[in-house]
Design an enzyme around this catalytic site. Structure first.
Site, short mmCIF file in Angstrom:
data_model
loop_
_atom_site.label_atom_id
_atom_site.label_comp_id
_atom_site.label_asym_id
_atom_site.label_seq_id
_atom_site.Cartn_x
_atom_site.Cartn_y
_atom_site.Cartn_z
N ILE A 8 -4.42 6.45 -0.56
CA ILE A 8 -3.23 6.16 0.25
C ILE A 8 -2.45 5.04 -0.42
CG2 ILE A 8 -2.35 5.43 2.50
CD1 ILE A 8 -5.01 6.40 3.72
N CYS A 9 -1.18 5.29 -0.74
CA CYS A 9 -0.35 4.23 -1.34
C CYS A 9 1.06 4.30 -0.78
CB CYS A 9 -0.35 4.28 -2.86
SG CYS A 9 0.27 5.80 -3.59
N GLY A 11 4.38 2.08 0.91
CA GLY A 11 4.96 0.75 0.72
C GLY A 11 4.71 0.25 -0.69
N TYR A 13 2.02 -0.62 -2.12
CA TYR A 13 0.74 -0.28 -2.71
C TYR A 13 0.84 0.72 -3.85
CZ TYR A 13 -2.07 -2.86 0.65
OH TYR A 13 -2.65 -3.87 1.38
N ASN A 93 -5.97 -0.39 -4.37
CA ASN A 93 -6.06 -1.36 -5.46
C ASN A 93 -7.41 -1.34 -6.16
OD1 ASN A 93 -7.02 -2.38 -2.99
ND2 ASN A 93 -6.70 -4.51 -3.59
N ALA A 94 -8.11 -0.19 -6.12
CA ALA A 94 -9.38 -0.04 -6.83
C ALA A 94 -9.12 0.32 -8.29
CB ALA A 94 -10.23 1.03 -6.17
N GLY A 121 -17.77 -9.59 1.10
CA GLY A 121 -17.37 -10.74 1.91
C GLY A 121 -18.50 -11.32 2.73
N GLU A 190 -12.64 0.08 9.65
CA GLU A 190 -13.92 -0.43 9.13
C GLU A 190 -14.92 -0.62 10.26
OE1 GLU A 190 -14.05 -3.17 5.60
OE2 GLU A 190 -14.77 -4.57 7.14
#
Length: 263
Positions: A8-9, A11, A13, A93-94, A121, A190
């Site tokens: 998904i990209c 905007g 991205y 962004n992978a 995280g 998530e």
């Protein structure tokens, strides 16, 4: 081996697409027949005419709907996805840094057909710190204490076509059930993903497979790098909307657009 990659990209991205595509072609399970399903509002996307790139028009949705409605978005190509052996989703962004083999990445029969990645995280932190949906028991993403064991990040996941399509269908329904009650889970899609896998035994990869570019303190050699959004103005600029729970009038208008788009 036929693998569908979901991407998904919308905007800003779209700037990450070139790096993702070229690195995937070079490093992700070489020899597999890979096809890319790219959901975007861009009209000038690189490789859009490539025979294995399928561009699906997708309007930009305000934050947090751009991520929350992920499974709704995937369901738009459900019929096409049934023709593949495996399906994987990767954050926009992978970027792959080295060869990723089928043996290390694909789930085995003991994993119920699913692969997920442990969240960098919360690496090394106690379970009590994991940000499950704990507050609203009405939410389909609510995590009972007995199921709180691991926490995975939502930016890389997938599996066999049968297992992942089942995940897409159930989580789409769960997200929609929450929205119909005016509920948005703590960490959106998530939260729902973590609730789903809590009663399953997926293959859990280390944070090396979703390694944040800005982190220097993780004890892993990065395999899949998550590029730093700060080069485009940070998360706020990328999201273009920083209010997680928009004012009621705005939220209703956004939700109406979402329902119209996916109906």
């Amino acid at each position: 081996m036929k693998i569908a990659l979901l991407y998904i990209c919308t905007g800003k991205y779209k700037v990450f697409w070139d790096e993702f595509f070229t690195s995937s072609e070079q490093y992700f399970i070489p020899g597999a027949e890979k096809e890319y399903f790219v959901f975007t509002d861009a009209t000038d996307l690189p490789y859009k005419d490539h025979p294995r790139v399928h561009v699906i028009a997708q309007e930009w949705l305000a934050w947090p709907y751009a991520t929350l409605m992920r499974f709704h978005i995937f369901s738009r190509v459900e019929a096409q996805l049934e023709n593949f052996e495996y399906i994987f989703f990767f954050n926009a962004n992978a970027q792959f840094l080295r060869t990723v083999s089928a043996e290390e990445f694909l789930p085995g029969p003991e994993h119920g057909g699913l692969t997920v990645v442990s969240s960098p995280g919360f690496h090394g932190q106690p379970v009590k710190n994991f940000p499950y949906e704990k507050k609203d028991k009405r939410s389909k993403a609510y995590m009972p204490p007995a199921l709180r064991k691991i926490y995975v990040q939502g930016g890389v996941n997938g599996g066999t076509a049968a297992a992942y399509l089942a995940l897409i269908r159930e989580l789409k329904d769960n997200v929609q059930a929450d929205l119909d009650k005016g509920i948005i889970a703590e960490w959106h899609d998530e939260s729902h993903l973590n609730r789903y896998i809590a009663e399953r035994r997926p293959k859990v990869l280390s944070p090396a497979y979703i390694f944040p570019e800005e982190r220097k303190d993780l004890p892993f050699e990065p395999v899949i790098l998550i590029r730093d959004k700060n080069r485009l103005g940070g998360n706020a600029a990328m999201r273009q909307h920083t209010d997680l729970h928009p004012r009621p009038g705005i939220a209703k208008r956004i939700l109406r657009r979402v329902r119209n788009w996916f109906s």
